[in-house]
Design an enzyme around this catalytic site. Structure first.
Site, PDB file in Angstrom:
ATOM      1  N   GLY A  71     -26.247  21.119 -60.305  1.00 20.00           N
ATOM      2  CA  GLY A  71     -26.514  22.442 -60.826  1.00 20.00           C
ATOM      3  C   GLY A  71     -28.333  22.657 -61.145  1.00 20.00           C
ATOM      4  N   THR A  72     -28.711  21.302 -61.504  1.00 19.30           N
ATOM      5  CA  THR A  72     -29.898  21.243 -61.754  1.00 19.30           C
ATOM      6  C   THR A  72     -30.998  21.604 -60.718  1.00 19.30           C
ATOM      7  OG1 THR A  72     -29.503  19.374 -63.736  1.00 19.30           O
ATOM      8  CG2 THR A  72     -31.834  19.585 -62.575  1.00 19.30           C
ATOM      9  N   ASN A 151     -24.106  27.081 -72.544  1.00 16.94           N
ATOM     10  CA  ASN A 151     -23.571  25.976 -72.305  1.00 16.94           C
ATOM     11  C   ASN A 151     -23.224  25.328 -73.798  1.00 16.94           C
ATOM     12  OD1 ASN A 151     -26.254  25.834 -71.939  1.00 16.94           O
ATOM     13  ND2 ASN A 151     -26.037  23.479 -72.283  1.00 16.94           N
ATOM     14  N   GLN A 181     -21.569  27.234 -66.141  1.00 14.43           N
ATOM     15  CA  GLN A 181     -20.596  27.289 -67.131  1.00 14.43           C
ATOM     16  C   GLN A 181     -19.585  28.535 -66.822  1.00 14.43           C
ATOM     17  OE1 GLN A 181     -19.814  24.901 -69.089  1.00 14.43           O
ATOM     18  NE2 GLN A 181     -21.482  23.426 -69.153  1.00 14.43           N
ATOM     19  N   SER A 201     -22.120  24.381 -60.102  1.00 16.60           N
ATOM     20  CA  SER A 201     -21.944  22.943 -60.101  1.00 16.60           C
ATOM     21  C   SER A 201     -20.501  22.378 -60.209  1.00 16.60           C
ATOM     22  CB  SER A 201     -22.660  22.414 -61.364  1.00 16.60           C
ATOM     23  OG  SER A 201     -22.574  20.891 -61.448  1.00 16.60           O
ATOM     24  N   GLY A 202     -20.421  21.437 -59.156  1.00 18.37           N
ATOM     25  CA  GLY A 202     -19.032  20.948 -59.321  1.00 18.37           C
ATOM     26  C   GLY A 202     -18.250  20.345 -60.258  1.00 18.37           C
ATOM     27  N   HIS A 203     -19.153  19.158 -60.896  1.00 18.54           N
ATOM     28  CA  HIS A 203     -18.676  18.518 -61.967  1.00 18.54           C
ATOM     29  C   HIS A 203     -18.113  19.129 -63.087  1.00 18.54           C
ATOM     30  CE1 HIS A 203     -21.700  17.464 -64.713  1.00 18.54           C
ATOM     31  NE2 HIS A 203     -22.388  18.087 -63.954  1.00 18.54           N
ATOM     32  N   THR A 241     -28.244  15.140 -44.175  1.00 17.81           N
ATOM     33  CA  THR A 241     -27.178  14.934 -43.749  1.00 17.81           C
ATOM     34  C   THR A 241     -26.073  15.327 -44.921  1.00 17.81           C
ATOM     35  OG1 THR A 241     -27.523  13.109 -42.087  1.00 17.81           O
ATOM     36  CG2 THR A 241     -25.392  13.328 -42.750  1.00 17.81           C
ATOM     37  N   CYS A 323     -27.148  16.785 -72.325  1.00 18.62           N
ATOM     38  CA  CYS A 323     -28.660  16.601 -71.746  1.00 18.62           C
ATOM     39  C   CYS A 323     -29.677  16.332 -73.008  1.00 18.62           C
ATOM     40  CB  CYS A 323     -29.126  17.726 -70.881  1.00 18.62           C
ATOM     41  SG  CYS A 323     -27.749  17.847 -69.723  1.00 18.62           S
TER      42      CYS A 323
HETATM   43  N1  PLP Z   1     -26.845  24.541 -66.412  1.00 18.66           N
HETATM   44  C1  PLP Z   1     -26.176  24.504 -67.438  1.00 18.66           C
HETATM   45  C2  PLP Z   1     -25.530  25.834 -68.083  1.00 18.66           C
HETATM   46  C3  PLP Z   1     -25.193  23.213 -67.641  1.00 18.66           C
HETATM   47  O1  PLP Z   1     -24.357  23.351 -68.583  1.00 18.66           O
HETATM   48  C4  PLP Z   1     -25.706  22.073 -66.886  1.00 18.66           C
HETATM   49  C5  PLP Z   1     -24.914  20.966 -67.203  1.00 18.66           C
HETATM   50  O2  PLP Z   1     -24.574  20.670 -68.352  1.00 18.66           O
HETATM   51  C6  PLP Z   1     -26.626  22.211 -65.847  1.00 18.66           C
HETATM   52  C7  PLP Z   1     -27.070  23.397 -65.728  1.00 18.66           C
HETATM   53  C8  PLP Z   1     -26.829  21.225 -64.915  1.00 18.66           C
HETATM   54  O3  PLP Z   1     -25.973  20.846 -63.949  1.00 18.66           O
HETATM   55  P1  PLP Z   1     -25.829  19.532 -63.505  1.00 18.66           P
HETATM   56  O4  PLP Z   1     -25.154  18.716 -64.460  1.00 18.66           O
HETATM   57  O5  PLP Z   1     -24.829  19.758 -62.160  1.00 18.66           O
HETATM   58  O6  PLP Z   1     -27.252  19.116 -63.003  1.00 18.66           O
END
Ligand code: PLP
Length: 377
Positions: A71-72, A151, A181, A201-203, A241, A323
């Site tokens: 996601g970042t 989040n 989220q 984001s996948g995780h 790739t 984070c």
């Molecule tokens: N944006 C939001 C709202 C998030 O909650 C997060 C992860 O906690 C991210 C971005 C970042 O995603 P990633 O961990 O996949 O880089």
């Protein structure tokens, strides 16, 4: 000790379907999708199918979906490329003060390069007012970046209204939303939101860490700055790739994640109602509009210590975004909470595997910690 996991907004356990799909991609369909032989063709075919699955879950066409590493990365790419896209119209950006660091740190970097950034503050409930956005929009605003679900509070931000406000103002701004989220948790589509750029984001939905996607509206493609330059994968926009195992897992997680998230919301509601009954002086900081996130506070009990005490009892929650690594949360600080409430704030987040028993275990542990009064300030 078995773990009671109530930190789904931080990350999730990889679901069995995703793990199996990744294993197949790594050990059987392991060709390079660009290779001309049969194994390459199998990998390319699987990639095409998996892109269609993720795009379908997001509600866009496969051509509009670009895989990223997280996601970042999607947020960084969207924001930087949008500013580049609008460079002949201006350098003004609007965002909120409670975005994820992936957005806020990119804004800081752009401000250092000469962009002017306006930050919209939330009200005391954690919501953003469209009237504030309307007042901030200018003829030189080239980007509005507003997350869909916060989040830490679970608050839903008015992205559709933001799109309308941009149109009404006649500003040249592109609209980016960090939907990390929101993806699979609330119903939305990029077109329904009126967004030009959507990062996911996948995780957060049962895929492994290391995979995400950015939706880029079709009509932007020809002028949108690629993230990387190289071998032409991802239509030349994000070459390298393709991580076929992560992508396979992402697609499998998209299929496995429940369409209906009412069950998750019911467990959250059960938790909030039960904890108020068990601990009357507990404050609900945010019930969350999203089904899976809420925030509560035990005034006077530092949240970092609560997280540790709960962890010692096998219960995982968060004192704010993972984070932040121990720093006070800028999101809760922006709500203007009294200091005692702010320091005791915990984010609790639920997932498809959460149960009432998990909620009860957390409540009982908090009651016990409180009765010990070891941390009270
Ligand atoms: N944006 C939001 C709202 C998030 O909650 C997060 C992860 O906690 C991210 C971005 C970042 O995603 P990633 O961990 O996949 O880089």
């Amino acid at each position: 000790m078995s773990v009671i996991y109530l930190d789904y907004a931080a990350t999730t356990r990889v679901c069995p379907e995703a793990a199996r799909a990744a294993l197949t991609a790594m050990t059987e369909e392991y060709g390079n999708p660009s290779s001309r032989h049969a194994l390459g063709a199998t990998a390319a075919d699987r990639l095409r199918k998996n892109r269609a699955i993720v795009a379908d879950r997001l509600g866009c066409t496969p051509e509009e979906l670009f895989f990223t590493s997280c996601g970042t990365e999607g947020d960084n790419w969207a924001i930087r490329a949008a500013v580049h896209f609008g460079r002949h119209s201006g350098k003004h950006i609007i965002t909120t003060s409670v975005e994820h660091a992936a957005v806020l740190e990119t804004m800081k970097d752009l401000a250092a390069e000469g962009c002017e950034v306006t930050y919209l503050n939330p009200d005391r409930t954690g919501h953003i007012r469209v009237s504030d956005l309307e007042a901030a929009l200018r003829p030189d605003t080239v980007l509005v970046s507003m997350m869909l679900i916060n989040n830490e509070t679970g608050a839903r931000f008015p992205v559709e209204e933001a799109a309308q406000a941009i149109r009404r103002a006649g500003a040249p701004a592109l609209l980016h939303t960090d939907a990390v989220q929101a993806f699979c948790k609330i119903p939305f589509t990029p077109t329904g939101l009126g967004a030009d750029l959507v990062a996911v984001s996948g995780h957060k939905i049962g895929a492994p860490k290391g995979i995400g996607a950015l939706y880029i509206k079709k009509h932007l493609h020809s002028r949108f700055r690629p993230l990387l330059f190289g071998g032409g994968q991802e239509a030349g926009m994000r070459p390298g790739t393709e991580p076929t195992a992560q992508i396979a897992a992402f697609a499998a997680a998209c299929l496995a994640y429940p369409e209906n998230t009412d069950r998750i919301k019911h467990i959250k509601d059960y938790f909030l109602d039960s904890i108020l009954a068990a601990i009357p002086d507990l404050e609900i900081v945010s019930r969350g509009d999203a089904p899976h996130i809420c925030a509560v506070s035990l005034p006077g009990y530092p949240s970092e210590m609560l997280v540790r005490a709960l962890s010692d009892r096998g219960i995982c929650v968060s004192s704010g975004s993972a984070c932040h690594r121990g720093k006070p949360s800028h999101v809760f600080a922006a709500l203007g909470l009294p200091k005692q409430v702010l320091t005791g704030t915990l984010r609790i987040s639920f997932g498809p595997d959460s149960t009432r028993a998990d909620a009860d275990a957390l409540i009982n542990a908090l009651v016990q910690i409180k009765s010990e009064r070891i941390f009270v300030r």
